[in-house]
Scaffold this motif. Structure first.
Motif, PDB file in Angstrom:
ATOM      1  N   ASP A 233      37.553  31.769  39.275  1.00  0.00           N
ATOM      2  CA  ASP A 233      38.075  31.438  40.611  1.00  0.00           C
ATOM      3  C   ASP A 233      37.034  30.661  41.417  1.00  0.00           C
ATOM      4  OD1 ASP A 233      40.404  33.018  40.340  1.00  0.00           O
ATOM      5  OD2 ASP A 233      39.378  34.822  41.076  1.00  0.00           O
TER       6      ASP A 233
ATOM      7  N   ALA B 276      44.553  36.788  45.157  1.00  0.00           N
ATOM      8  CA  ALA B 276      44.139  37.024  43.765  1.00  0.00           C
ATOM      9  C   ALA B 276      45.176  37.914  43.079  1.00  0.00           C
ATOM     10  CB  ALA B 276      42.742  37.642  43.735  1.00  0.00           C
TER      11      ALA B 276
ATOM     12  N   THR C 274      37.194  32.301  49.183  1.00  0.00           N
ATOM     13  CA  THR C 274      37.328  33.739  48.974  1.00  0.00           C
ATOM     14  C   THR C 274      38.761  34.108  48.622  1.00  0.00           C
ATOM     15  OG1 THR C 274      36.577  35.909  49.734  1.00  0.00           O
ATOM     16  CG2 THR C 274      37.805  34.606  51.323  1.00  0.00           C
ATOM     17  N   GLY C 275      38.911  35.275  47.996  1.00  0.00           N
ATOM     18  CA  GLY C 275      40.237  35.739  47.601  1.00  0.00           C
ATOM     19  C   GLY C 275      40.461  37.165  48.054  1.00  0.00           C
TER      20      GLY C 275
ATOM     21  N   PHE D  46      42.569  32.298  48.876  1.00  0.00           N
ATOM     22  CA  PHE D  46      43.677  32.530  47.951  1.00  0.00           C
ATOM     23  C   PHE D  46      44.004  34.001  47.777  1.00  0.00           C
ATOM     24  CE2 PHE D  46      41.564  34.086  44.112  1.00  0.00           C
ATOM     25  CZ  PHE D  46      40.243  33.787  44.389  1.00  0.00           C
TER      26      PHE D  46
ATOM     27  N   VAL E 290      30.555  32.249  49.086  1.00  0.00           N
ATOM     28  CA  VAL E 290      31.669  33.159  48.800  1.00  0.00           C
ATOM     29  C   VAL E 290      31.568  34.374  49.732  1.00  0.00           C
ATOM     30  CG1 VAL E 290      32.875  34.463  47.006  1.00  0.00           C
ATOM     31  CG2 VAL E 290      31.582  32.417  46.387  1.00  0.00           C
TER      32      VAL E 290
ATOM     33  N   MET F 171      37.026  36.341  38.059  1.00  0.00           N
ATOM     34  CA  MET F 171      36.529  36.065  39.410  1.00  0.00           C
ATOM     35  C   MET F 171      35.539  34.896  39.387  1.00  0.00           C
ATOM     36  SD  MET F 171      35.322  38.757  42.246  1.00  0.00           S
ATOM     37  CE  MET F 171      34.172  38.359  43.570  1.00  0.00           C
TER      38      MET F 171
ATOM     39  N   GLN G 138      31.441  43.473  46.406  1.00  0.00           N
ATOM     40  CA  GLN G 138      31.753  42.347  45.520  1.00  0.00           C
ATOM     41  C   GLN G 138      30.560  41.432  45.278  1.00  0.00           C
ATOM     42  OE1 GLN G 138      34.792  41.807  43.955  1.00  0.00           O
ATOM     43  NE2 GLN G 138      35.219  43.854  44.719  1.00  0.00           N
TER      44      GLN G 138
ATOM     45  N   VAL H 177      32.250  37.821  50.919  1.00  0.00           N
ATOM     46  CA  VAL H 177      32.821  39.036  50.312  1.00  0.00           C
ATOM     47  C   VAL H 177      32.182  40.274  50.929  1.00  0.00           C
ATOM     48  CG1 VAL H 177      33.498  38.196  48.002  1.00  0.00           C
ATOM     49  CG2 VAL H 177      31.118  38.818  48.437  1.00  0.00           C
TER      50      VAL H 177
ATOM     51  N   HIS I   7      44.432  39.292  39.570  1.00  0.00           N
ATOM     52  CA  HIS I   7      43.430  40.369  39.602  1.00  0.00           C
ATOM     53  C   HIS I   7      44.106  41.704  39.907  1.00  0.00           C
ATOM     54  CE1 HIS I   7      39.661  37.792  39.836  1.00  0.00           C
ATOM     55  NE2 HIS I   7      39.327  38.792  39.044  1.00  0.00           N
TER      56      HIS I   7
ATOM     57  N   TYR J 156      37.159  41.640  34.488  1.00  0.00           N
ATOM     58  CA  TYR J 156      37.475  41.260  35.877  1.00  0.00           C
ATOM     59  C   TYR J 156      36.482  40.235  36.456  1.00  0.00           C
ATOM     60  CZ  TYR J 156      38.674  42.473  40.801  1.00  0.00           C
ATOM     61  OH  TYR J 156      39.055  42.452  42.112  1.00  0.00           O
TER      62      TYR J 156
ATOM     63  N   LYS K 178      42.816  40.566  46.976  1.00  0.00           N
ATOM     64  CA  LYS K 178      43.670  41.135  45.936  1.00  0.00           C
ATOM     65  C   LYS K 178      44.857  41.826  46.608  1.00  0.00           C
ATOM     66  CE  LYS K 178      41.469  44.243  43.806  1.00  0.00           C
ATOM     67  NZ  LYS K 178      40.867  45.297  42.975  1.00  0.00           N
TER      68      LYS K 178
HETATM   69  N1  TRP Z   1      37.531  40.833  43.585  1.00  0.00           N
HETATM   70  C1  TRP Z   1      37.784  40.579  44.967  1.00  0.00           C
HETATM   71  C2  TRP Z   1      38.132  41.927  45.669  1.00  0.00           C
HETATM   72  O1  TRP Z   1      38.509  42.865  45.008  1.00  0.00           O
HETATM   73  C3  TRP Z   1      38.945  39.598  45.144  1.00  0.00           C
HETATM   74  C4  TRP Z   1      38.603  38.288  44.494  1.00  0.00           C
HETATM   75  C5  TRP Z   1      39.110  37.780  43.328  1.00  0.00           C
HETATM   76  C6  TRP Z   1      37.662  37.335  44.971  1.00  0.00           C
HETATM   77  N2  TRP Z   1      38.573  36.562  43.058  1.00  0.00           N
HETATM   78  C7  TRP Z   1      37.682  36.264  44.034  1.00  0.00           C
HETATM   79  C8  TRP Z   1      36.831  37.295  46.082  1.00  0.00           C
HETATM   80  C9  TRP Z   1      36.845  35.157  44.201  1.00  0.00           C
HETATM   81  C10 TRP Z   1      36.000  36.194  46.230  1.00  0.00           C
HETATM   82  C11 TRP Z   1      36.016  35.129  45.307  1.00  0.00           C
HETATM   83  O2  TRP Z   1      38.031  42.026  46.878  1.00  0.00           O
END
Ligand code: TRP
Ligand code: ADP
Length: 335
Positions: free
Chosen positions: A145, A44, A8-9, A42, A154, A142, A160, A156, A47, A138, A11
């Motif tokens: 990623d 992001a 997961t990421g 990570f 994932v 993603m 998301q 989220v 993003h 966007y 931003k």
């Molecule tokens: N878009 C996600 C957010 O706004 C952040 C994100 C970017 C993300 N790349 C990802 C989350 C890949 C999960 C996997 O919260």
């Protein structure tokens, strides 16, 4: 490697607040402790560039999110913890996936649709006003990623989920086109009981409403913010409904169940708002004092965060470059 991959990421678009902690940081820290999963976590940062154009802010928020995540329990030694921008392979894959993304799929993506709707409501003639191509595409970045690390799961927020489904669609289009299992098909992991944290004014805590309590803020400021939480006009001694109180809802998120029960009793007995706020502040202070020290230490030593990022980037690129070798071979670009 039979371990399931979890990725997961976050931003870096602001200094993380209590809503981000409870909704995003805390659940991922718990997941990261499962030894049966190979974790990729990570920042992001590219993003964030879709909306954030102030260089100093982007740099600061990146460090603040990383320091918060680590201070609140993410162990960069036991997971792969990195910055998106340190893995150039992700951007190469993003282009390749763009060539597999029907334009209509992006028209339906939620981040883009939200802006279109805002323009509509504002009576704006150009419904695409304020939309740059980074925002429009966007979900493709993603997807890159997610797919480059061969993610199974994932975690989220619900907002998301659609983006993870798009990643899965793109993986399927690609695999089908080349009749090969190049990408693992990812699934979103949604925390069903995920609470929505209220902010100072009682609406959802969100930086866009300016009603947040940052997780890491000096104690005197934290106390001031807690004392700004909106309450009704009921007086000390008058019974109060815990469920409709922001103070109570924040308290419940951090307290042990028996302490929460005792606090609810105090409400029924007519606790004064001032005392309820004092109790919430004391709980926040105790809960956050350990992480606060670690956070301060990391923020004061960005070179330590840079070292952690570099170590994560090396591990992340190792996996990413393996995926990219297969992807390039599949599409017919071989060096
Ligand atoms: N878009 C996600 C957010 O706004 C952040 C994100 C970017 C993300 N790349 C990802 C989350 C890949 C999960 C996997 O919260
Ligand atoms: P903001 O609304 O402040 O802009 P983001 O949209 O950047 O926050 O959210 C980042 C992450 O934090 C998401 O996973 C989101 O689900 C979670 N989050 C944000 N605000 C809250 C909240 N008030 N309650 C629970 N989770 C939240």
């Amino acid at each position: 490697m039979d371990q399931k991959v979890i990725l997961t990421g976050i931003k870096p678009t602001g200094n993380p607040h209590l809503g981000n902690w409870v909704g995003a940081i805390r659940p991922t820290v718990e997941l990261s402790r499962d030894p049966a999963k190979h974790g990729f976590y990570f920042i992001a940062d590219y993003h964030a560039l879709t909306g954030l154009k102030d260089a100093a802010e982007l740099r600061d928020y990146t460090y603040q999110v990383a320091a918060s995540w680590i201070a609140l329990g993410l162990d960069p030694e036991s997971v792969v913890f990195y910055r998106q921008s340190d893995v150039p392979e992700v951007f190469e894959l993003s282009w390749i996936l763009a060539c597999f993304s029907p334009k209509g799929l992006m028209n339906r993506a939620h981040a883009y649709k939200a802006v279109v709707q805002k323009n509509q409501e504002a009576g704006e003639e150009d419904l695409d006003a304020g939309v740059n191509m980074g925002l429009y595409t966007y979900p493709i970045l993603m997807a890159a990623d997610i797919l480059i690390m061969q993610s199974h799961w994932v975690p989220v927020g619900r907002d998301q989920q659609q983006h993870v489904e798009i990643a899965r669609d793109l993986a399927q289009y690609f695999n089908r086109q080349y009749r090969a299992e190049v990408f693992t098909l990812p699934e979103a992991l949604i925390d069903e009981k995920g609470a929505v944290i209220p902010g100072l004014d009682g609406r959802k805590m969100s930086k866009s409403y300016g009603n947040t309590i940052p997780i890491f803020t000096p104690p005197d400021q934290l106390r001031k913010l807690v004392f700004r939480i909106a309450t009704d006009s009921s007086r000390p001694g008058e019974p109060k409904d815990p469920e409709s109180s922001t103070i109570f809802q924040l308290y419940r998120l951090l307290a042990k169940p028996e302490d929460t029960e005792a606090f609810a009793d105090e409400y029924r007995k007519g606790i004064a708002w001032k005392d309820a706020k004092e109790a919430l502040y004391a709980l926040l202070e105790t809960t956050l004092s350990g992480p606060w020290a670690r956070y301060q230490d990391l923020i004061a030593h960005p070179e330590e965060l840079d070292r952690i990022f570099a170590q994560g980037a090396e591990k992340a690129r190792d996996v990413a470059s393996r995926t990219m070798r297969e992807v390039r071979r599949a599409v017919g670009i071989s060096h």
